[in-house]
Design an enzyme around this catalytic site. Structure first.
Site, PDB file in Angstrom:
ATOM      1  N   SER A  14       8.633  -3.372   7.878  1.00 43.67           N
ATOM      2  CA  SER A  14       8.383  -2.222   8.708  1.00 43.67           C
ATOM      3  C   SER A  14       7.058  -2.462   9.287  1.00 43.67           C
ATOM      4  O   SER A  14       6.779  -1.594  10.511  1.00 43.67           O
ATOM      5  CB  SER A  14       8.299  -0.974   7.817  1.00 43.67           C
ATOM      6  OG  SER A  14       7.677  -1.027   6.906  1.00 43.67           O
ATOM      7  N   VAL A  71      11.581  -3.075  -3.740  1.00 38.15           N
ATOM      8  CA  VAL A  71      12.173  -4.174  -4.225  1.00 38.15           C
ATOM      9  C   VAL A  71      12.053  -4.603  -5.635  1.00 38.15           C
ATOM     10  O   VAL A  71      12.901  -5.238  -6.066  1.00 38.15           O
ATOM     11  CB  VAL A  71      11.550  -5.529  -3.347  1.00 38.15           C
ATOM     12  CG1 VAL A  71      11.876  -5.338  -1.833  1.00 38.15           C
ATOM     13  CG2 VAL A  71      10.009  -5.729  -3.515  1.00 38.15           C
ATOM     14  N   ASN A  97       9.818 -11.002   1.946  1.00 36.27           N
ATOM     15  CA  ASN A  97       8.638 -10.957   2.566  1.00 36.27           C
ATOM     16  C   ASN A  97       7.681  -9.932   1.827  1.00 36.27           C
ATOM     17  O   ASN A  97       6.478  -9.806   1.788  1.00 36.27           O
ATOM     18  CB  ASN A  97       8.631 -10.667   4.002  1.00 36.27           C
ATOM     19  CG  ASN A  97       7.229 -10.168   4.554  1.00 36.27           C
ATOM     20  OD1 ASN A  97       6.321 -11.242   4.623  1.00 36.27           O
ATOM     21  ND2 ASN A  97       7.256  -9.166   4.476  1.00 36.27           N
ATOM     22  N   SER A 150       1.659 -17.736   0.219  1.00 36.64           N
ATOM     23  CA  SER A 150       0.530 -17.541   0.821  1.00 36.64           C
ATOM     24  C   SER A 150      -0.549 -18.900   0.537  1.00 36.64           C
ATOM     25  O   SER A 150       0.031 -19.588  -0.414  1.00 36.64           O
ATOM     26  CB  SER A 150      -0.212 -16.252   0.395  1.00 36.64           C
ATOM     27  OG  SER A 150      -1.690 -16.374   0.569  1.00 36.64           O
ATOM     28  N   TYR A 163      -2.855 -11.009  -7.986  1.00 32.79           N
ATOM     29  CA  TYR A 163      -1.966 -11.314  -6.608  1.00 32.79           C
ATOM     30  C   TYR A 163      -1.719 -12.733  -6.522  1.00 32.79           C
ATOM     31  O   TYR A 163      -0.537 -12.967  -6.050  1.00 32.79           O
ATOM     32  CB  TYR A 163      -2.913 -10.850  -5.365  1.00 32.79           C
ATOM     33  CG  TYR A 163      -2.274 -11.131  -4.194  1.00 32.79           C
ATOM     34  CD1 TYR A 163      -1.150 -10.381  -3.533  1.00 32.79           C
ATOM     35  CD2 TYR A 163      -2.928 -12.277  -3.224  1.00 32.79           C
ATOM     36  CE1 TYR A 163      -0.674 -10.832  -2.367  1.00 32.79           C
ATOM     37  CE2 TYR A 163      -2.568 -12.391  -1.860  1.00 32.79           C
ATOM     38  CZ  TYR A 163      -1.343 -11.635  -1.543  1.00 32.79           C
ATOM     39  OH  TYR A 163      -0.837 -12.171  -0.267  1.00 32.79           O
ATOM     40  N   LYS A 167       1.826 -15.320  -5.646  1.00 31.61           N
ATOM     41  CA  LYS A 167       2.229 -15.908  -4.584  1.00 31.61           C
ATOM     42  C   LYS A 167       2.596 -17.540  -4.845  1.00 31.61           C
ATOM     43  O   LYS A 167       3.350 -18.143  -4.339  1.00 31.61           O
ATOM     44  CB  LYS A 167       0.722 -15.839  -3.497  1.00 31.61           C
ATOM     45  CG  LYS A 167       0.610 -14.682  -2.911  1.00 31.61           C
ATOM     46  CD  LYS A 167       1.690 -14.242  -1.908  1.00 31.61           C
ATOM     47  CE  LYS A 167       2.653 -13.263  -2.397  1.00 31.61           C
ATOM     48  NZ  LYS A 167       3.635 -12.736  -1.247  1.00 31.61           N
TER      49      LYS A 167
HETATM   50  N1  LIG Z   1      -1.845 -10.322   5.499  1.00 31.47           N
HETATM   51  C1  LIG Z   1      -2.252 -11.653   5.186  1.00 31.47           C
HETATM   52  O1  LIG Z   1      -3.203 -12.225   5.438  1.00 31.47           O
HETATM   53  C2  LIG Z   1      -1.335 -12.399   4.218  1.00 31.47           C
HETATM   54  C3  LIG Z   1      -0.078 -11.828   3.689  1.00 31.47           C
HETATM   55  N2  LIG Z   1       0.632 -12.528   2.879  1.00 31.47           N
HETATM   56  C4  LIG Z   1       2.156 -11.941   2.366  1.00 31.47           C
HETATM   57  O2  LIG Z   1       2.767 -11.408   3.491  1.00 31.47           O
HETATM   58  C5  LIG Z   1       3.591 -10.411   2.790  1.00 31.47           C
HETATM   59  C6  LIG Z   1       3.349  -9.142   3.840  1.00 31.47           C
HETATM   60  O3  LIG Z   1       2.182  -8.882   4.053  1.00 31.47           O
HETATM   61  P1  LIG Z   1       1.516  -7.861   5.062  1.00 31.47           P
HETATM   62  O4  LIG Z   1       2.219  -7.781   6.134  1.00 31.47           O
HETATM   63  O5  LIG Z   1       0.145  -8.289   5.238  1.00 31.47           O
HETATM   64  O6  LIG Z   1       1.410  -6.579   4.384  1.00 31.47           O
HETATM   65  P2  LIG Z   1       1.509  -4.878   4.839  1.00 31.47           P
HETATM   66  O7  LIG Z   1       0.805  -3.936   4.060  1.00 31.47           O
HETATM   67  O8  LIG Z   1       1.036  -4.985   6.479  1.00 31.47           O
HETATM   68  O9  LIG Z   1       3.024  -4.855   4.943  1.00 31.47           O
HETATM   69  C7  LIG Z   1       3.668  -4.525   3.720  1.00 31.47           C
HETATM   70  C8  LIG Z   1       5.177  -4.259   4.000  1.00 31.47           C
HETATM   71  O10 LIG Z   1       5.899  -4.344   2.673  1.00 31.47           O
HETATM   72  C9  LIG Z   1       6.649  -3.136   2.291  1.00 31.47           C
HETATM   73  N3  LIG Z   1       6.329  -2.979   0.942  1.00 31.47           N
HETATM   74  C10 LIG Z   1       5.444  -2.589   0.366  1.00 31.47           C
HETATM   75  N4  LIG Z   1       5.661  -2.413  -0.987  1.00 31.47           N
HETATM   76  C11 LIG Z   1       7.068  -2.481  -1.112  1.00 31.47           C
HETATM   77  C12 LIG Z   1       7.966  -2.513  -2.277  1.00 31.47           C
HETATM   78  N5  LIG Z   1       7.759  -2.035  -3.404  1.00 31.47           N
HETATM   79  N6  LIG Z   1       9.124  -2.638  -1.799  1.00 31.47           N
HETATM   80  C13 LIG Z   1       9.549  -3.054  -0.661  1.00 31.47           C
HETATM   81  N7  LIG Z   1       8.905  -3.021   0.540  1.00 31.47           N
HETATM   82  C14 LIG Z   1       7.485  -2.979   0.365  1.00 31.47           C
HETATM   83  C15 LIG Z   1       5.729  -2.075   3.408  1.00 31.47           C
HETATM   84  O11 LIG Z   1       6.848  -0.866   3.417  1.00 31.47           O
HETATM   85  C16 LIG Z   1       5.765  -2.803   4.775  1.00 31.47           C
HETATM   86  O12 LIG Z   1       6.678  -3.214   5.307  1.00 31.47           O
HETATM   87  C17 LIG Z   1       3.082 -10.248   1.623  1.00 31.47           C
HETATM   88  O13 LIG Z   1       4.022 -10.627   0.565  1.00 31.47           O
HETATM   89  C18 LIG Z   1       1.648 -10.627   1.516  1.00 31.47           C
HETATM   90  O14 LIG Z   1       1.556 -11.169  -0.019  1.00 31.47           O
HETATM   91  C19 LIG Z   1       0.507 -13.870   2.846  1.00 31.47           C
HETATM   92  C20 LIG Z   1      -0.484 -14.312   3.234  1.00 31.47           C
HETATM   93  C21 LIG Z   1      -1.571 -13.690   4.097  1.00 31.47           C
HETATM   94  C1  LIG Z   2      -4.926  -9.802   1.667  1.00 33.79           C
HETATM   95  C2  LIG Z   2      -5.586 -11.022   1.868  1.00 33.79           C
HETATM   96  O1  LIG Z   2      -6.498 -11.060   3.132  1.00 33.79           O
HETATM   97  C3  LIG Z   2      -4.615 -12.171   2.514  1.00 33.79           C
HETATM   98  O2  LIG Z   2      -3.659 -12.324   1.632  1.00 33.79           O
HETATM   99  C4  LIG Z   2      -3.152 -13.541   1.515  1.00 33.79           C
HETATM  100  O3  LIG Z   2      -2.377 -14.005   0.804  1.00 33.79           O
HETATM  101  C5  LIG Z   2      -4.214 -14.402   2.203  1.00 33.79           C
HETATM  102  O4  LIG Z   2      -4.478 -15.661   1.763  1.00 33.79           O
HETATM  103  C6  LIG Z   2      -5.500 -13.627   2.199  1.00 33.79           C
HETATM  104  O5  LIG Z   2      -6.366 -13.560   1.062  1.00 33.79           O
END
Ligand SMILES: NC(=O)C1=CN([C@@H]2O[C@H](COP(=O)(O)OP(=O)(O)OC[C@H]3O[C@@H](n4cnc5c(N)ncnc54)[C@H](O)[C@@H]3O)[C@@H](O)[C@H]2O)C=CC1
Ligand SMILES: C[C@H](O)[C@@H]1OC(=O)[C@H](O)[C@@H]1O
Length: 260
Positions: A14, A71, A97, A150, A163, A167
């Site tokens: 979302s 999830v 994701n 990540s 966290y 990952k």
């Molecule tokens: N933002 C970043 O810099 C980075 C993020 N990631 C990974 O990418 C993925 C997405 O992160 P973002 O888009 O940044 O986060 P976000 O906070 O923008 O979005 C999170 C999404 O996950 C959903 N969500 C949260 N808890 C949930 C649950 N219990 N069951 C089902 N859905 C759930 C939310 O509804 C939302 O759609 C995560 O796995 C995060 O670890 C990895 C590397 C970098």
């Molecule tokens: C939430 C952090 O800024 C982001 O999440 C990750 O998995 C990246 O490595 C960054 O630390």
């Protein structure tokens, strides 16, 4: 188009990276089931947003539905599969994701918070992958699973001790299930994003010192956009990557390798 007439499930679709993945897959021709969870107690639970992603995908000429579900709940994976099969007749792609990262120090980490993050990020990826894989095996025509790991699988973070192991675990999960599912023609890979500006890290990156450090460390000179990751997921889900399984692709503008 790389994914014409494919059906994809995207967990955490979302907002942020998941929304970017959903749109990238749809741009390549896929219909999409968007999972989200609007009742998280970690501060990331604003999820009227799923309908905006559905609307964007419909503007692209594809179909999408949104389904709320935690999830970490073992019932969510099968419910997503049922919804995909009822609406689109099959499941070809899973983007596992969904993830959370409520920053917290190590020494006083509450056990409930640690378990929450492990549950959503690690058990959630496992459970949904298992449910989807069983459906793919039953269908008998292969498939692709791409998990969002990540660069935090490779490096630590002072406020991410609950966290970063998840990952690394998600990456390892894809390696093992790639072996288990290879004989069924199901490929399993992960992406390792760097710093993608989303709700997950917006507050943390509003610290001017951290923001300046991160920007300086990224050779391509900018934070990532969700679709920078989504387009790599689309590639890995497509036949262009037909001989790629058990692999991981870093999508970070060069941040990880830029030590000095
Ligand atoms: N933002 C970043 O810099 C980075 C993020 N990631 C990974 O990418 C993925 C997405 O992160 P973002 O888009 O940044 O986060 P976000 O906070 O923008 O979005 C999170 C999404 O996950 C959903 N969500 C949260 N808890 C949930 C649950 N219990 N069951 C089902 N859905 C759930 C939310 O509804 C939302 O759609 C995560 O796995 C995060 O670890 C990895 C590397 C970098
Ligand atoms: C939430 C952090 O800024 C982001 O999440 C990750 O998995 C990246 O490595 C960054 O630390």
């Amino acid at each position: 188009m790389l994914l014409e007439n494919k059906c994809a499930i995207v967990t955490g679709g979302s907002r942020g990276i998941g929304a970017g993945i959903a749109v990238s897959l749809a741009r390549q021709g896929a219909d999409v089931v968007i999972n989200y969870w609007g009742k998280t107690d970690t501060g990331y639970g604003r999820d009227g947003a799923a309908q905006a992603v559905v609307a964007e995908i419909e503007r692209l000429g594809r179909s999408a539905i949104a389904l709320e579900g935690d999830v970490a709940d073992p019932a969510t994976g099968p419910a997503l599969v049922d919804a995909a099969v009822e609406r689109f007749g099959k499941v070809d792609i899973l983007a596992a994701n969904a993830g959370i990262c409520p920053f917290h120090g190590f020494l006083d980490m509450p056990v409930d918070l640690m378990r929450k993050v492990f549950g959503v990020n690690m058990e959630g990826a496992f459970l949904v992958s298992q449910a989807v894989a069983n459906r793919m095996v039953e269908q008998g025509h292969g498939g692709a699973i791409v998990a969002t790991s990540s660069i935090s699988a490779l490096v630590g973070g002072e406020f991410q001790s609950h966290y970063t192991p998840t990952k690394a675990g998600v990456h390892s999960l894809m390696q093992s299930v790639a072996i288990a599912l290879g004989p069924h023609g199901i490929r399993c890979n992960s992406v390792m994003p760097g710093a993608i500006l989303t709700d997950m890290n917006r507050e943390s990156l509003s610290d001017p010192d951290k923001d300046a450090y991160f920007r300086k460390r990224i050779p391509l000179g900018r934070y990532g956009e969700p679709e920078d990751v989504g387009d790599v997921v689309a590639f890995l889900a497509s036949d262009m990557a037909r001989y790629v399984t058990g692999a991981s692709v870093i999508v970070d503008g060069g941040m990880y390798v830029n030590l000095q």
